[in-house]
Design a protein around this motif. Structure first.
Motif, mmCIF file in Angstrom:
data_model
loop_
_atom_site.group_PDB
_atom_site.id
_atom_site.type_symbol
_atom_site.label_atom_id
_atom_site.label_comp_id
_atom_site.label_asym_id
_atom_site.label_seq_id
_atom_site.Cartn_x
_atom_site.Cartn_y
_atom_site.Cartn_z
ATOM 1 N N ARG A 176 3.792 0.587 -1.223
ATOM 2 C CA ARG A 176 4.096 1.562 -0.085
ATOM 3 C C ARG A 176 4.507 0.952 1.119
ATOM 4 O O ARG A 176 3.978 -0.367 1.245
ATOM 5 C CB ARG A 176 2.795 2.433 0.155
ATOM 6 C CG ARG A 176 2.999 3.455 1.535
ATOM 7 C CD ARG A 176 1.726 4.070 1.725
ATOM 8 N NE ARG A 176 1.115 4.843 0.531
ATOM 9 C CZ ARG A 176 0.992 6.007 0.471
ATOM 10 N NH1 ARG A 176 1.564 6.952 1.793
ATOM 11 N NH2 ARG A 176 0.714 6.928 -0.243
ATOM 12 N N GLU A 178 3.877 0.677 5.042
ATOM 13 C CA GLU A 178 3.133 1.367 5.814
ATOM 14 C C GLU A 178 3.706 1.388 7.342
ATOM 15 O O GLU A 178 4.682 0.764 7.489
ATOM 16 C CB GLU A 178 1.845 0.345 5.755
ATOM 17 C CG GLU A 178 1.097 0.146 4.809
ATOM 18 C CD GLU A 178 0.466 1.396 3.995
ATOM 19 O OE1 GLU A 178 0.478 2.496 4.976
ATOM 20 O OE2 GLU A 178 0.150 1.502 2.684
ATOM 21 N N ASP A 180 2.847 0.189 9.932
ATOM 22 C CA ASP A 180 2.878 -0.962 10.919
ATOM 23 C C ASP A 180 3.963 -2.051 10.403
ATOM 24 O O ASP A 180 4.279 -3.062 10.791
ATOM 25 C CB ASP A 180 1.625 -1.687 10.793
ATOM 26 C CG ASP A 180 0.923 -2.321 9.510
ATOM 27 O OD1 ASP A 180 1.669 -1.752 8.418
ATOM 28 O OD2 ASP A 180 -0.068 -2.682 9.345
ATOM 29 N N SER A 182 3.958 -3.230 7.215
ATOM 30 C CA SER A 182 3.782 -4.213 6.093
ATOM 31 C C SER A 182 3.663 -3.431 4.866
ATOM 32 O O SER A 182 4.342 -2.153 4.924
ATOM 33 C CB SER A 182 2.138 -4.453 6.255
ATOM 34 O OG SER A 182 1.364 -3.206 6.454
ATOM 35 N N THR A 184 1.992 -2.659 1.077
ATOM 36 C CA THR A 184 0.722 -2.575 0.345
ATOM 37 C C THR A 184 1.048 -2.107 -1.301
ATOM 38 O O THR A 184 1.897 -1.497 -1.480
ATOM 39 C CB THR A 184 -0.330 -1.482 0.657
ATOM 40 O OG1 THR A 184 0.141 -0.342 0.801
ATOM 41 C CG2 THR A 184 -0.735 -2.011 2.204
ATOM 42 N N ARG A 215 8.427 11.835 0.585
ATOM 43 C CA ARG A 215 8.468 10.384 0.669
ATOM 44 C C ARG A 215 9.886 9.854 0.153
ATOM 45 O O ARG A 215 10.622 10.358 -0.719
ATOM 46 C CB ARG A 215 7.290 9.721 -0.144
ATOM 47 C CG ARG A 215 7.507 10.072 -1.705
ATOM 48 C CD ARG A 215 6.197 9.858 -2.592
ATOM 49 N NE ARG A 215 6.371 10.026 -3.879
ATOM 50 C CZ ARG A 215 6.464 11.293 -4.547
ATOM 51 N NH1 ARG A 215 6.472 12.404 -3.701
ATOM 52 N NH2 ARG A 215 6.432 11.268 -5.817
ATOM 53 N N VAL A 236 10.431 3.185 9.330
ATOM 54 C CA VAL A 236 9.510 3.931 9.494
ATOM 55 C C VAL A 236 9.763 5.031 10.425
ATOM 56 O O VAL A 236 9.522 6.213 10.245
ATOM 57 C CB VAL A 236 8.015 3.439 9.855
ATOM 58 C CG1 VAL A 236 6.845 3.971 10.410
ATOM 59 C CG2 VAL A 236 7.505 2.011 8.746
#
Length: 257
Positions: A176, A178, A180, A182, A184, A215, A236
């Motif tokens: 995923r 994220e 921010d 990043s 994961t 998504r 994002v």
């Protein structure tokens, strides 16, 4: 960055390194007819121009190499005794040292300026992407069109091989991206800068006001280097725009459930 863009970058750097070695030599050679009528200081300044040109084309290594080459060939062709790397005159020694120092400094400044210019262009491109999607939503375009526009923008901004939008909640088993920026991976602490993109598909949730509207399922290009954090944060924000469009389309949302 795809393999093709990486190859282009390598060719450019290689050319800049060759130019850093050969360019000052050719320039010093071409300036030989002026040796009797132009002061060594002015000849050195002309060689600095070559250093700047190489630095603007290549990287810091190429610029530093050009500065060293310029100082060496200035010594060889334009200081007595000629055709020798030995310098007798104190003023010529000072000029050669200054040529090297100024060349190194200017090369770093030129590369820095090119880097900042590239960053400014990237920032402008990201801003235009976000503005374009926002404008599309404000024009009353259907949520599905906004979702597809965002999908195309994600392919470009993240340099993806493929991307699709999936409605509904994720099963929580995929990698995923994220909020921010990043990445994961379930069961792992993933270091994106060191490990690169995960080998599997990566999900980017479309969430607005705490509600998930689906998504984006993204497939990175094979061997692609992850884009910088700024680009990932733009991705994002684009997904948020898609989620907002879906959230404002209750009829369409109910139809897709």
């Amino acid at each position: 960055m795809t393999f093709s863009s990486f190859s282009t970058f390598s060719v450019r750097d290689t050319f800049a390194v060759v130019a850093g070695l050969v360019g000052p030599f050719l320039a010093a050679l071409l300036l030989l007819p002026l040796r009797a009528s132009v002061t060594p200081t002015n000849l050195a300044l002309l060689l600095v121009v070559v250093v700047v040109a190489v630095s603007a084309l290549g990287n810091r290594f190429a610029g530093a190499l050009a500065a060293l080459s310029a100082a060496a060939w200035f010594d060889f062709f334009h200081t007595a005794p000629y055709q020798s790397f030995h310098i007798q005159d104190r003023a010529d020694i000072e000029t050669a040292v200054l040529l090297l120092a100024v060349g190194l400094l200017v090369s770093q400044l030129a590369v820095r300026g090119r880097t900042l210019g590239g960053a400014a262009l990237a920032d402008a491109s990201h801003l235009e992407r976000l503005h374009g999607v926002t404008r599309l939503a404000r024009l009353g375009t259907s949520a599905d069109e906004v979702v597809q526009r965002v999908r195309r923008e994600l392919v470009d901004v993240l340099d993806l091989e493929g991307c699709r939008f999936a409605y509904g909640e994720s099963a929580g088993e995929a990698a995923r991206l994220e909020p921010d920026g990043s990445v994961t991976v379930p069961g792992w602490i993933w270091d994106l800068e060191r490990q690169g993109w995960p080998s599997e598909e990566i999900e980017l949730p479309a969430v607005v006001r705490g509600r998930s509207r689906g998504r984006y399922v993204m497939t990175p290009a094979s061997g692609a280097v992850p884009p910088p954090l700024e680009a990932r944060l733009v991705a994002v924000d684009l997904a948020v725009q898609a989620a907002a469009a879906l959230d404002d389309d209750p009829v369409g949302t109910a139809r897709r459930r």
